[in-house]
Structures are given as C-alpha cells and as structure tokens.
Design a protein around this motif. Structure first.
Motif, PDB file in Angstrom:
ATOM      1  N   ARG A  64       0.826  -1.208   0.000  1.00 15.39           N
ATOM      2  CA  ARG A  64       0.000   0.000   0.000  1.00 15.39           C
ATOM      3  C   ARG A  64       0.861   1.259   0.000  1.00 15.39           C
ATOM      4  O   ARG A  64       0.532   2.232  -0.681  1.00 15.39           O
ATOM      5  N   LEU A  65       1.961   1.213   0.760  1.00 16.12           N
ATOM      6  CA  LEU A  65       2.882   2.353   0.763  1.00 16.12           C
ATOM      7  C   LEU A  65       3.439   2.601  -0.631  1.00 16.12           C
ATOM      8  O   LEU A  65       3.439   3.726  -1.123  1.00 16.12           O
ATOM      9  N   ARG A  66       3.898   1.527  -1.288  1.00 14.09           N
ATOM     10  CA  ARG A  66       4.445   1.661  -2.636  1.00 14.09           C
ATOM     11  C   ARG A  66       3.380   2.173  -3.605  1.00 14.09           C
ATOM     12  O   ARG A  66       3.623   3.096  -4.393  1.00 14.09           O
ATOM     13  N   ASP A  67       2.189   1.611  -3.553  1.00 17.03           N
ATOM     14  CA  ASP A  67       1.120   2.020  -4.468  1.00 17.03           C
ATOM     15  C   ASP A  67       0.708   3.473  -4.249  1.00 17.03           C
ATOM     16  O   ASP A  67       0.471   4.213  -5.208  1.00 17.03           O
ATOM     17  N   THR A  68       0.633   3.885  -2.976  1.00 18.72           N
ATOM     18  CA  THR A  68       0.286   5.277  -2.674  1.00 18.72           C
ATOM     19  C   THR A  68       1.371   6.218  -3.177  1.00 18.72           C
ATOM     20  O   THR A  68       1.075   7.259  -3.773  1.00 18.72           O
ATOM     21  N   LEU A  69       2.607   5.840  -2.941  1.00 16.46           N
ATOM     22  CA  LEU A  69       3.733   6.651  -3.411  1.00 16.46           C
ATOM     23  C   LEU A  69       3.702   6.796  -4.938  1.00 16.46           C
ATOM     24  O   LEU A  69       3.888   7.895  -5.471  1.00 16.46           O
TER      25      LEU A  69
END
Length: 164
Positions: free
Chosen positions: A6-11
């Motif tokens: 989720r962190l990667r996708d949000t970034l």
C-alpha cells in the motif's frame, strides 16, 4: 506485507499526480510563451521555469520507473538463473541500486546545500536556486526508497508463490 504494498502504491499514485501537474504546467507555459512571442516577444522567466520543470519531470519519471520496475537493468542473471537464486540476485541488484541512489542523494544534497550557502539565485525569477534544485536529491531519494521497497516485496512474493 500489504502495508508495504500500500505504501508503494500510494507513493506511485502521488508521483503520477505530481508528474501530471508538472507536465501540464510545462505544456501551458510553453504554449503561452509561443503565443506571447508572436505578440510582443514573450516573457523571460517562462523559459527558465520550463527548464527547471524539465528537470523535475526527469526526476519524477526516474522515480516512477524505479517504482514500477521499468528502470534500466542488465538482465543477464535473470536469463541464466531461475528460481529462488534469481530472486536473491535480483534483490541484491535492487540493494546495490538503492545504495547508488542514496549516494547520489547525499551528493545532490551537498550540491543544494552549497548553492544555498553561496546564495545562488535564478535572476529571471528572483528566487534562490536551491528551491528549484531540491528536486535532484528528492528524486534520487525516491528512487532509493523504491529500490528498497522492492526487496521485501519481491522476497515475500516469492515465498508466497512457493507456498501455493
């Protein structure tokens, strides 16, 4: 694991939005400059701002490429080695890429700090140069973060594949 994903996708989503905004600004400013040159010679600061937006686009594009696995790589190991060992080698490659990006982030940070200490300005827009140069260490930092996030995501994904 889903937290990292989720962190990667949000970034990545934030980077895409920023890239779209910067590209739209570049297009609008360039089009305005063309029209204004036809009328009365244009505005000096537009060319300077567009040049700096090109740098911003390059850094955001590099970060997006790193985050999506679209960066330039030598895939010899991936073609010769299969299975778990290939995953480990790809992870090691990502760690090396992250290390290089961290070193570039630090060097670019030093450059920006020196520019700030020397009082460099962009005369056409009457602003400190470091405000525009800061995208260089930020871009390399984002690349490093993407490479670092790639390692656990790849290793955990491989473990889940083997369990299935």
């Amino acid at each position: 694991m889903s937290l990292l994903r989720r962190l990667r996708d949000t970034l990545l989503r934030v980077e895409v939005v920023l890239l779209l905004v910067v590209l739209a600004a570049m297009i609008l400013l360039s089009a305005a400059q063309v029209l204004l040159r036809q009328l009365h010679g244009g505005i000096v600061w537009i060319d300077v701002v567009v040049r700096h937006l090109v740098l911003t686009t390059a850094m955001l594009g590099a970060a997006l490429a790193a985050g999506r696995g679209g960066h330039i790589s030598i895939d010899l190991i991936g073609r010769l080695v299969k299975g778990r060992f290939a995953t480990y080698m790809q992870s090691a490659s990502s760690l090396v890429a992250a290390w290089v990006c961290v070193r570039l982030t630090l060097a670019a940070g030093t450059f920006v700090q020196m520019s700030r200490e020397f009082g460099d300005t962009i005369e056409a827009i009457n602003q400190p140069a470091w405000l525009w140069q800061i995208v260089i260490p930020l871009g390399f930092g984002l690349c490093a973060l993407h490479f670092l996030l790639e390692v656990p995501l790849r290793l955990l994904h491989k473990d889940q594949e083997e369990q299935a």
